[in-house]
Design an enzyme around this catalytic site. Structure first.
Site, PDB file in Angstrom:
ATOM      1  N   CYS A 121      35.695  45.657  97.927  1.00 56.36           N
ATOM      2  CA  CYS A 121      37.059  45.882  98.134  1.00 56.36           C
ATOM      3  C   CYS A 121      36.976  47.222  97.370  1.00 56.36           C
ATOM      4  O   CYS A 121      38.423  47.823  97.799  1.00 56.36           O
ATOM      5  CB  CYS A 121      37.975  44.670  97.487  1.00 56.36           C
ATOM      6  SG  CYS A 121      37.981  44.210  96.350  1.00 56.36           S
ATOM      7  N   CYS A 129      37.327  43.838 101.403  1.00 57.71           N
ATOM      8  CA  CYS A 129      36.488  43.372 101.452  1.00 57.71           C
ATOM      9  C   CYS A 129      34.536  43.000 102.378  1.00 57.71           C
ATOM     10  O   CYS A 129      34.313  42.062 101.665  1.00 57.71           O
ATOM     11  CB  CYS A 129      36.847  41.581 100.952  1.00 57.71           C
ATOM     12  SG  CYS A 129      37.664  41.588  99.662  1.00 57.71           S
ATOM     13  N   LYS A 194      39.364  30.472  95.913  1.00 59.98           N
ATOM     14  CA  LYS A 194      40.745  32.143  95.336  1.00 59.98           C
ATOM     15  C   LYS A 194      41.576  32.412  96.884  1.00 59.98           C
ATOM     16  O   LYS A 194      41.025  31.491  98.163  1.00 59.98           O
ATOM     17  CB  LYS A 194      39.136  33.058  96.040  1.00 59.98           C
ATOM     18  CG  LYS A 194      39.605  34.478  95.504  1.00 59.98           C
ATOM     19  CD  LYS A 194      38.839  35.532  95.277  1.00 59.98           C
ATOM     20  CE  LYS A 194      39.845  36.838  94.902  1.00 59.98           C
ATOM     21  NZ  LYS A 194      38.270  37.940  95.209  1.00 59.98           N
ATOM     22  N   ARG A 204      44.728  45.191  91.369  1.00 58.91           N
ATOM     23  CA  ARG A 204      44.702  45.555  92.681  1.00 58.91           C
ATOM     24  C   ARG A 204      45.301  47.213  91.699  1.00 58.91           C
ATOM     25  O   ARG A 204      44.429  48.449  92.428  1.00 58.91           O
ATOM     26  CB  ARG A 204      45.977  45.241  93.638  1.00 58.91           C
ATOM     27  CG  ARG A 204      44.597  44.017  93.921  1.00 58.91           C
ATOM     28  CD  ARG A 204      45.234  43.734  95.464  1.00 58.91           C
ATOM     29  NE  ARG A 204      44.820  42.599  96.165  1.00 58.91           N
ATOM     30  CZ  ARG A 204      45.954  41.515  96.849  1.00 58.91           C
ATOM     31  NH1 ARG A 204      46.486  41.944  96.979  1.00 58.91           N
ATOM     32  NH2 ARG A 204      44.979  40.582  97.437  1.00 58.91           N
ATOM     33  N   ARG A 216      44.856  40.147 103.308  1.00 62.57           N
ATOM     34  CA  ARG A 216      43.809  39.864 103.043  1.00 62.57           C
ATOM     35  C   ARG A 216      43.529  38.283 103.696  1.00 62.57           C
ATOM     36  O   ARG A 216      42.430  37.009 102.963  1.00 62.57           O
ATOM     37  CB  ARG A 216      42.640  39.826 101.982  1.00 62.57           C
ATOM     38  CG  ARG A 216      42.483  41.428 101.244  1.00 62.57           C
ATOM     39  CD  ARG A 216      41.721  41.187  99.693  1.00 62.57           C
ATOM     40  NE  ARG A 216      41.425  42.688  99.738  1.00 62.57           N
ATOM     41  CZ  ARG A 216      42.164  43.471  98.747  1.00 62.57           C
ATOM     42  NH1 ARG A 216      42.140  42.731  97.069  1.00 62.57           N
ATOM     43  NH2 ARG A 216      41.642  44.641  98.572  1.00 62.57           N
ATOM     44  N   GLU A 232      35.205  24.204  99.951  1.00 61.60           N
ATOM     45  CA  GLU A 232      35.063  25.853  99.833  1.00 61.60           C
ATOM     46  C   GLU A 232      33.977  25.460  98.771  1.00 61.60           C
ATOM     47  O   GLU A 232      32.649  25.974  98.992  1.00 61.60           O
ATOM     48  CB  GLU A 232      35.744  26.775  99.956  1.00 61.60           C
ATOM     49  CG  GLU A 232      36.622  27.484 101.537  1.00 61.60           C
ATOM     50  CD  GLU A 232      36.222  28.206 101.838  1.00 61.60           C
ATOM     51  OE1 GLU A 232      34.831  28.496 101.522  1.00 61.60           O
ATOM     52  OE2 GLU A 232      36.849  28.699 102.641  1.00 61.60           O
ATOM     53  N   LYS A 247      40.596  30.590  91.530  1.00 61.90           N
ATOM     54  CA  LYS A 247      40.984  31.864  90.902  1.00 61.90           C
ATOM     55  C   LYS A 247      42.318  31.947  91.685  1.00 61.90           C
ATOM     56  O   LYS A 247      42.606  31.485  92.851  1.00 61.90           O
ATOM     57  CB  LYS A 247      40.593  32.464  91.185  1.00 61.90           C
ATOM     58  CG  LYS A 247      41.287  34.523  90.528  1.00 61.90           C
ATOM     59  CD  LYS A 247      40.195  35.600  90.961  1.00 61.90           C
ATOM     60  CE  LYS A 247      40.841  36.562  90.809  1.00 61.90           C
ATOM     61  NZ  LYS A 247      40.097  37.437  91.789  1.00 61.90           N
ATOM     62  N   SER A 273      45.265  39.022  86.741  1.00 59.88           N
ATOM     63  CA  SER A 273      46.155  40.020  85.908  1.00 59.88           C
ATOM     64  C   SER A 273      47.494  39.893  86.360  1.00 59.88           C
ATOM     65  O   SER A 273      48.523  39.863  84.774  1.00 59.88           O
ATOM     66  CB  SER A 273      45.922  41.301  86.868  1.00 59.88           C
ATOM     67  OG  SER A 273      46.335  40.527  87.735  1.00 59.88           O
ATOM     68  N   TYR A 312      41.833  37.663  79.756  1.00 61.81           N
ATOM     69  CA  TYR A 312      42.425  39.240  79.036  1.00 61.81           C
ATOM     70  C   TYR A 312      42.735  38.531  78.360  1.00 61.81           C
ATOM     71  O   TYR A 312      42.259  39.482  77.421  1.00 61.81           O
ATOM     72  CB  TYR A 312      43.118  39.974  80.629  1.00 61.81           C
ATOM     73  CG  TYR A 312      42.581  40.802  81.449  1.00 61.81           C
ATOM     74  CD1 TYR A 312      41.608  40.987  81.772  1.00 61.81           C
ATOM     75  CD2 TYR A 312      43.308  39.848  83.195  1.00 61.81           C
ATOM     76  CE1 TYR A 312      41.287  41.381  83.266  1.00 61.81           C
ATOM     77  CE2 TYR A 312      42.824  40.333  84.130  1.00 61.81           C
ATOM     78  CZ  TYR A 312      41.782  40.564  84.478  1.00 61.81           C
ATOM     79  OH  TYR A 312      40.990  41.097  85.292  1.00 61.81           O
TER      80      TYR A 312
END
Length: 327
Positions: A121, A129, A194, A204, A216, A232, A247, A273, A312
């Site tokens: 992406c 992606c 995800k 982004r 997406r 998954e 995530k 984020s 982060y």
């Protein structure tokens, strides 16, 4: 009152509370995401993520040293190229931004463990992606591009690759390609679970990866679903994933718990984020105690079942662990 059982007995002092603590954390489980850009002399703060930066290659070693000095041992690299095209060719270019960042990191701060995000992406002109067929991402046509990307990262020095694209079969394609090229011992950490999440907004901006049309939701998961996430994760493990990821983290702790109870590989959680930005914004307003919330939110993610935390706030958490404030 005649009470034999008094839970408060085990809360009477700091030493005792730490002795009986159920959730244990270690700095080695922290992963710090970093953003690398083209150019020179760049250390630009990301507006929606105060305290996080874009680094050019010449500024990267100092930032890596800072992370290592803080007690962080693992880095996840994201690259933002100057040029993009329909097939995201910069993702698998030998001289792409991530490939050069890996060589720089390995040469200057070799003690760190380097994980790379494997996706298209940031590199595609349309921001999706993978390769397109009309306005839809062509799953099977994307797999060889992802495998080429992962191989190029490992050849440049990546210690681990982390495919985040959510294409069906991409773990198997990457594992086969790595094995055929002699990288049988390179682990894959799949973004197995995800979700198509609104919490990715600041990322982004940071990665310049917003799709130019649509969304997406045809490949990232519906946030209503849990059993789909377990499916998954199990599929990715079957295809060769050595670790799996959930995530985002904070709004998906039920999913972390279910996945951790189902798979027999380490489970990572990515505190994304938007989670970081919300804490930062509330702290800047004086509405919360930032340090206390950092510790509490991290502990809750580990308590849910995460073995690894991608955050982060990794540098701050490493210090808080050293200080005994968490873990």
């Amino acid at each position: 009152m005649d009470m034999v059982k008094r839970p408060r007995r085990l809360r009477g002092g700091e030493t005792l509370r730490r002795m009986v603590r159920e959730t244990r954390m270690d700095k080695a489980s922290l992963v710090y995401p970093m953003f690398v850009v083209e150019g020179r002399g760049i250390r630009h703060e990301i507006p929606s993520m105060p305290g996080q930066y874009h680094y050019s290659l010449d500024m990267l070693p100092a930032a890596l040293e800072e992370a290592a000095d803080a007690g962080v041992s693992s880095i996840m690299l994201f690259g933002i190229p100057d040029k993009k095209d329909e097939l995201g060719s910069g993702a698998y270019d030998r001289d792409g931004i991530i490939q050069r960042a890996l060589r720089t990191g390995k040469e200057t701060v070799p003690e760190l463990y380097y994980i790379t995000d494997v996706c298209m992406c940031e590199y595609t002109s349309h921001g999706h992606c993978g390769a397109l067929c009309g306005h839809d991402v062509d799953n099977d046509a994307t797999l060889p591009l992802l495998a080429k990307t992962a191989l190029s990262h490992v050849q440049a020095g990546a210690d681990m690759v982390a495919p985040s694209d959510m294409m069906d079969g991409r773990v198997g394609a990457i594992r086969e390609t790595l094995d055929k090229n002699g990288y049988v011992n390179t682990p894959i950490m799949s973004y197995a679970v995800k979700y198509a999440s609104a919490f990715y907004g600041p990322f982004r901006e940071a990665a310049d990866s917003a799709p130019s049309f649509g969304d997406r939701k045809t490949y990232q998961m519906d946030f209503h679903n849990v059993k789909e996430g377990i499916k998954e994760a199990l599929l990715d493990v079957e295809e060769g994933a050595d670790l799996v990821m959930v995530k985002p983290a904070l709004s998906y702790m039920d999913v972390i718990r279910r996945v951790s109870e189902t798979v027999h590989v380490p489970v990572a959680a990515y505190s994304v984020s938007g989670e970081y930005a919300m804490i930062k914004a509330a702290a800047e307003k004086g509405w919360i105690n930032e340090e206390a919330v950092i510790c509490e939110s991290a502990a809750s993610i580990y308590r849910a079942g995460a073995d690894i935390l991608i955050t982060y706030y990794a540098k701050e958490l490493a210090r808080y662990m050293d200080e005994g404030r968490i873990g």
